[in-house]
Write an enzyme that holds these catalytic residues in place. Structure first.
Site, PDB file in Angstrom:
ATOM      1  N   ASN A 213       2.344  -7.864 -11.715  1.00 26.06           N
ATOM      2  CA  ASN A 213       3.658  -8.414 -12.054  1.00 26.06           C
ATOM      3  C   ASN A 213       4.724  -7.335 -11.904  1.00 26.06           C
ATOM      4  O   ASN A 213       4.413  -6.197 -11.544  1.00 26.06           O
ATOM      5  CB  ASN A 213       3.640  -9.025 -13.460  1.00 26.06           C
ATOM      6  CG  ASN A 213       3.298  -7.986 -14.513  1.00 26.06           C
ATOM      7  OD1 ASN A 213       4.015  -7.022 -14.709  1.00 26.06           O
ATOM      8  ND2 ASN A 213       2.160  -8.180 -15.183  1.00 26.06           N
ATOM      9  N   LYS A 294     -13.351  -6.998   1.646  1.00 26.51           N
ATOM     10  CA  LYS A 294     -12.051  -7.581   1.970  1.00 26.51           C
ATOM     11  C   LYS A 294     -12.255  -9.000   2.502  1.00 26.51           C
ATOM     12  O   LYS A 294     -13.099  -9.225   3.385  1.00 26.51           O
ATOM     13  CB  LYS A 294     -11.353  -6.718   3.018  1.00 26.51           C
ATOM     14  CG  LYS A 294      -9.954  -7.204   3.324  1.00 26.51           C
ATOM     15  CD  LYS A 294      -9.266  -6.366   4.385  1.00 26.51           C
ATOM     16  CE  LYS A 294      -7.949  -7.020   4.749  1.00 26.51           C
ATOM     17  NZ  LYS A 294      -7.358  -6.459   5.948  1.00 26.51           N
TER      18      LYS A 294
END
Ligand code: C5P
Length: 401
Positions: A213, A294
């Site tokens: 955030n 990934k």
């Protein structure tokens, strides 16, 4: 740090040492912080930096000599020490520590230190070779200074000008500035231990991606700094931020909410904490099916399916401990702050909750706070985060007295 020393007169004494070069920077920083700096140098100090440099940087005539005829009454040791708010000796040589420990008065700087009124604090920043620092005579003199109420700043360990390594390096200019600013703050939290969380958390999706955030950590770091300035023993547990390691207290760095929870619980179980302040913007959820590799985009229509699991609520868990510290929570809302803040304080079961508007604080240097407690709410108007942090620490100190 802006104008924290406004209206303060600081007598800055330099003694002989290579660390004099750091004092040029400190003098500028003290001036920027609003202080009026009066430099006094020993003869040895003038071997390392010139009075011309120190006069130019401080904006005041430099004093070197007990017999300086420019002082009307020819008593510079009295005149210079009477209107000082504090005296700082940096660098403070081995010899000058010896002189202070024994009350010697054989030059202007040592004489004005002895002549200073008891109400004028004296801070010294030792700077010397490691063997000189460790010498039992030096250690005896340092112990004497401390028992005489003289504040000894540092020294630090590290590389030394002589090529050796160890204790005896003078603190850096920004560290000295932090100590000087802290020295004038009231010690409202002396003897208290505070545990503070700050910054965002980062919840991995795979080894190179994650959910976080916009919290910068600035508010939490400012609160930790203000608590340290108020005399508290502070531990800061920080999510990933771009902020430098603080001076004066320890920082434990974590990434995820679970790591932050674990670090908080380890701290609380190993040390008694008087106050816990949860400033961190902790993720409510983590990715339950995070990938070890990934995640590849195999085709345009193939979308990864993320599943979320709830993170532990650190604040609520701390508040629910059988012997809980005084808990302070934060609430970042986007609207209806008064209504949500009041409700959140009760839900988290904390005595004090600090509300702010998320998009008006994340990443910003200024903020505006509303404090919610059992008596209602109090507004701390818009100001820089350092100012608000000091106001909040004063409010907390008053509540835990
Ligand atoms: O519920 P909300 O996230 O708005 O609560 C914010 C307060 O709770 C902050 O003090 C934050 O640090 C704390 N918190 C926590 N653990 C969580 C979520 C929030 O400690 N998992």
């Amino acid at each position: 740090m802006s104008k924290r020393l406004a209206g303060k007169k600081i007598v800055l004494g330099l003694t002989g040492g290579v660390a004099c070069y750091k004092i040029a920077e400190l003098t500028r920083a003290l001036g920027k912080a609003g202080a009026n700096v009066q430099v006094v140098m020993t003869q040895a100090a003038t071997q390392f930096i010139t009075p011309v440099t120190m006069q130019a940087l401080s904006g005041n005539t430099v004093y070197l000599d007990q017999w300086d005829a420019r002082v009307a009454n020819n008593m510079p040791h009295i005149d210079l020490s009477r209107d000082a708010d504090l005296i700082v000796i940096a660098p403070c040589s081995t010899d000058f520590i010896f002189k202070l420990a024994h009350g010697a008065c054989d030059d202007l700087l040592s004489t004005l230190c002895v002549a200073r009124p008891a109400s004028v604090p004296l801070l010294v920043a030792p700077a010397m070779n490691v063997e000189m620092w460790q010498n039992p005579a030096t250690q005896r003199n340092v112990a004497q200074l401390k028992s005489d109420g003289i504040q000894v700043l540092g020294p630090a360990a590290g590389d030394q000008a002589c090529g050796e390594t160890g204790m005896g390096r003078m603190l850096e200019a920004d560290q000295l500035l932090a100590e000087i600013i802290a020295s004038i703050e009231p010690k409202t939290l002396a003897g208290k231990r505070l545990l503070i969380t700050a910054g965002p958390t980062f919840e991995p999706i795979d080894p190179v991606r994650g959910i976080t955030n916009l919290s910068s950590g600035k508010m939490g770091y400012a609160i930790a700094q203000a608590a340290w300035e108020a005399g508290a023993d502070v531990t800061l547990i920080s999510g990933p931020t771009a902020l430098e390691a603080p001076y004066g207290f320890s920082r434990i760095q974590v990434q995820t909410a679970q790591q932050m929870y674990d670090a908080v619980m380890v701290q609380l179980s190993s040390n008694h904490s008087d106050v816990f302040i949860g400033v961190a913007a902790v993720a409510d959820w983590h990715v339950a099916n995070a990938s070890d590799q990934k995640i590849k985009k195999t085709c345009d229509t193939d979308r990864p399916q993320l599943q979320f699991a709830l993170n532990p609520d650190i604040l609520a868990n701390v508040a629910a401990l059988p012997v809980a510290p005084y808990c302070v929570g934060f609430a970042a809302e986007s609207e209806n702050l008064l209504q949500y803040g009041t409700a959140k304080r009760l839900k988290k079961n904390v005595p004090l909750l600090v509300g702010n508007i998320g998009h008006a604080t994340f990443g910003k240097d200024e903020n505006e706070l509303v404090l919610f407690d059992a008596n209602g709410h109090t507004h701390l108007p818009r100001a820089d985060k350092q100012t608000l942090a000091r106001q909040l620490i004063a409010e907390i100190a008053a509540r835990i007295q």
